[in-house]
Design a protein around this motif. Structure first.
Motif, short mmCIF file in Angstrom:
data_model
loop_
_atom_site.label_atom_id
_atom_site.label_comp_id
_atom_site.label_asym_id
_atom_site.label_seq_id
_atom_site.Cartn_x
_atom_site.Cartn_y
_atom_site.Cartn_z
N SER A 180 -0.28 -21.49 0.26
CA SER A 180 0.08 -22.05 1.55
C SER A 180 0.29 -23.54 1.47
O SER A 180 -0.14 -24.20 0.55
N GLY A 181 0.99 -24.06 2.45
CA GLY A 181 1.08 -25.50 2.59
C GLY A 181 2.20 -26.15 1.83
O GLY A 181 2.48 -27.32 2.02
N GLY A 182 2.88 -25.43 0.94
CA GLY A 182 3.94 -26.04 0.15
C GLY A 182 5.21 -25.24 0.28
O GLY A 182 5.27 -24.21 0.93
N ARG A 183 6.26 -25.72 -0.39
CA ARG A 183 7.55 -25.07 -0.26
C ARG A 183 7.58 -23.70 -0.91
O ARG A 183 8.53 -22.96 -0.76
N ARG A 184 6.53 -23.36 -1.68
CA ARG A 184 6.53 -22.09 -2.37
C ARG A 184 5.97 -20.95 -1.51
O ARG A 184 5.93 -19.82 -1.96
N GLY A 185 5.50 -21.21 -0.31
CA GLY A 185 5.03 -20.14 0.55
C GLY A 185 3.61 -19.72 0.24
O GLY A 185 2.85 -20.44 -0.38
N ARG A 186 3.26 -18.50 0.66
CA ARG A 186 1.89 -18.02 0.54
C ARG A 186 1.71 -17.25 -0.76
O ARG A 186 2.63 -16.68 -1.32
N ALA A 187 0.45 -17.21 -1.22
CA ALA A 187 0.14 -16.47 -2.44
C ALA A 187 0.43 -14.99 -2.23
O ALA A 187 0.17 -14.44 -1.17
N GLY A 188 0.98 -14.34 -3.23
CA GLY A 188 1.34 -12.93 -3.11
C GLY A 188 0.83 -12.13 -4.29
O GLY A 188 0.57 -12.64 -5.37
N THR A 189 0.69 -10.80 -4.05
CA THR A 189 0.19 -9.91 -5.09
C THR A 189 1.12 -9.87 -6.28
O THR A 189 0.68 -9.69 -7.42
N GLY A 190 2.42 -10.00 -6.05
CA GLY A 190 3.38 -9.92 -7.14
C GLY A 190 3.14 -10.96 -8.21
O GLY A 190 3.20 -10.66 -9.40
N GLN A 191 2.85 -12.18 -7.79
CA GLN A 191 2.60 -13.24 -8.77
C GLN A 191 1.32 -13.00 -9.55
O GLN A 191 1.23 -13.30 -10.73
N ILE A 192 0.31 -12.46 -8.87
CA ILE A 192 -0.94 -12.15 -9.56
C ILE A 192 -0.73 -10.99 -10.53
O ILE A 192 -1.22 -11.01 -11.66
N SER A 193 0.03 -9.98 -10.10
CA SER A 193 0.32 -8.86 -10.99
C SER A 193 1.11 -9.31 -12.21
O SER A 193 0.95 -8.75 -13.30
N ALA A 194 1.96 -10.32 -12.04
CA ALA A 194 2.73 -10.83 -13.17
C ALA A 194 1.82 -11.39 -14.26
O ALA A 194 2.19 -11.43 -15.43
N LEU A 195 0.64 -11.82 -13.87
CA LEU A 195 -0.35 -12.29 -14.84
C LEU A 195 -1.04 -11.13 -15.55
O LEU A 195 -1.70 -11.33 -16.56
N GLY A 196 -0.88 -9.93 -15.00
CA GLY A 196 -1.55 -8.78 -15.57
C GLY A 196 -2.82 -8.39 -14.85
O GLY A 196 -3.55 -7.51 -15.29
N VAL A 197 -3.11 -9.05 -13.72
CA VAL A 197 -4.30 -8.73 -12.93
C VAL A 197 -3.88 -7.85 -11.76
O VAL A 197 -3.01 -8.22 -10.97
N HIS A 198 -4.49 -6.68 -11.67
CA HIS A 198 -4.13 -5.73 -10.62
C HIS A 198 -5.28 -5.61 -9.61
O HIS A 198 -6.41 -5.26 -9.98
N LEU A 199 -4.97 -5.94 -8.37
CA LEU A 199 -5.96 -5.90 -7.30
C LEU A 199 -5.76 -4.60 -6.52
O LEU A 199 -4.98 -4.55 -5.57
N ALA A 200 -6.45 -3.55 -6.93
CA ALA A 200 -6.22 -2.23 -6.34
C ALA A 200 -6.94 -2.06 -5.00
O ALA A 200 -6.54 -1.24 -4.18
N ASP A 201 -7.99 -2.84 -4.77
CA ASP A 201 -8.77 -2.70 -3.54
C ASP A 201 -8.25 -3.67 -2.48
O ASP A 201 -8.19 -4.88 -2.73
N PRO A 202 -7.85 -3.18 -1.29
CA PRO A 202 -7.27 -4.06 -0.27
C PRO A 202 -8.20 -5.18 0.17
O PRO A 202 -7.74 -6.29 0.46
N ARG A 203 -9.49 -4.93 0.22
CA ARG A 203 -10.42 -5.96 0.65
C ARG A 203 -10.54 -7.08 -0.38
O ARG A 203 -10.56 -8.26 -0.03
#
Length: 361
Positions: A18-41
């Motif tokens: 947030s707060g910059g021209r890149r927008g909000r953090a998203g799951t796609g970028q985290i998944s691109a690192l190889g980290v999978h957040l399967a739990d919604p919470r």
């Protein structure tokens, strides 16, 4: 340092917030690192923390001097994976991820990392960082060094609000970073194994900060002491594994999967793990002998020699051995997680081990 995220098309992307021209953090970028957040919470908690970190980063580098603010925000605005804040966020899941000190702890880690990038670019004479002109090329080497110092100071200031233990850990991590940089600059001493030297440099320069990031997440989330130690051990080992896997991608990838043209390290004469294994090998077959002859000439600026060496490395026992080393580190990192409870956060950390093993196979 581990830098950049590359999507399947081979284009560089950056973790967002947030707060910059890149927008909000998203799951796609985290998944691109190889980290999978399967739990919604857990996903909501991690993404919310990364958004808060993004906002606090911009606030924390502000100065009464507009020029200092501009220069200090240069790399913040350029983006980044925010891998270290992500490790803080996941580590905090083993306690209270909403504890008030977790976000400042993540900011301390990212500021420390950003400071090293300003200094690295001066040492490497880099022209570009994260797709934008590097600070040293946009201004001067002196400005880049001083801005890096300023960011270290800001990180220390924030750490002071977290308590004396945080200050001590941040300072010791900084000391390890400097030791690693010195070791890399000086090179192996007489009689020292070049491979052992290289692995130590990566542990000091990359693994140390990732280890402290995971430790800070557990500490400031209030996790049990045994869990904090497990997180720190995991962080250091996975940091080394990730950097080594980048070494392999630079050679093995046919596209720009690694975020740079394949063989860049080879062209610049950077002795990464596959090259070190090839140089140390005593294989007598014609391909291995020819590869050692080419590597002995130094940086491969000649296109024909570069292409020949790259092809030989891709088919060499050295690359296979390097793959086995990376997988060994990834499995060691997984083993470090044994004391942690089986929960979504642990599975997310384990998914990174799988990703690193898969991306280099």
């Amino acid at each position: 340092m581990v830098e950049g995220v590359v999507n399947p098309a081979g284009e560089r992307s950056e973790a967002v917030g947030s707060g910059g021209r890149r927008g909000r953090a998203g799951t796609g970028q985290i998944s691109a690192l190889g980290v999978h957040l399967a739990d919604p919470r857990v996903e909501a908690s991690v993404l919310g923390l990364l958004d808060s970190v993004e906002t606090e980063l911009r606030t924390s580098v502000a100065s009464a001097d507009p020029f200092v603010t501009e220069a200090a925000r240069h790399l913040v605005e350029a983006g980044g994976k925010r891998f270290r804040p992500l490790l803080v966020a996941l580590g905090a899941q083993f306690g209270d991820a909403g504890a008030p000190q977790v976000v400042p702890a993540a900011v301390v880690m990212e500021l420390t990392h950003l400071a090293t990038l300003y200094h690295d670019d001066v040492m490497d004479e880099a022209a570009v960082r994260r797709g934008a002109p590097s600070a040293n090329s946009r201004w001067t080497n002196s400005v880049a060094i001083l801005v890096g110092d300023y960011l270290f100071a800001r990180a220390a200031d924030l750490a002071a609000d977290l308590g004396t233990e945080a200050v001590r850990l941040q300072a010791r991590t900084f000391a390890r970073l400097v030791h690693g940089q010195i070791a890399e600059t000086v090179g192996p001493r007489a009689g020292e194994d070049p491979v052992a030297h290289y692995l130590n440099v990566i542990a000091e320069k990359t693994g140390s900060l990732i280890a402290t990031s995971a430790r800070f997440g557990g500490m400031f989330g209030g996790a049990p002491a045994a869990h904090i130690e497990a997180l720190a051990g995991y962080g250091e080992t996975i940091g080394v594994a990730f950097q080594l896997s980048d070494d392999l991608l630079d050679i093995a990838s046919e596209s720009q999967q690694s975020g740079k043209t394949p063989g860049t390290d080879l062209r610049e004469g950077v002795p990464t793990l596959p090259v070190l294994y090839a140089q140390a090998a005593d294989d007598s077959d014609a391909a291995s002998v020819r590869l050692r002859e080419i590597l002995a000439t130094g940086p491969l600026v000649d296109d024909a020699l570069h292409a020949e060496a790259l092809n030989l490395l891709r088919e060499s026992p050295a690359l296979k051995r390097a793959r086995e080393t990376v997988r060994s580190y990834a499995e060691d990192a997984r083993a470090q997680l044994a004391p942690l409870p089986q929960n979504p956060a642990r599975r997310a950390l384990e998914s990174l081990c799988d990703h690193i093993a898969d991306r280099t196979s």
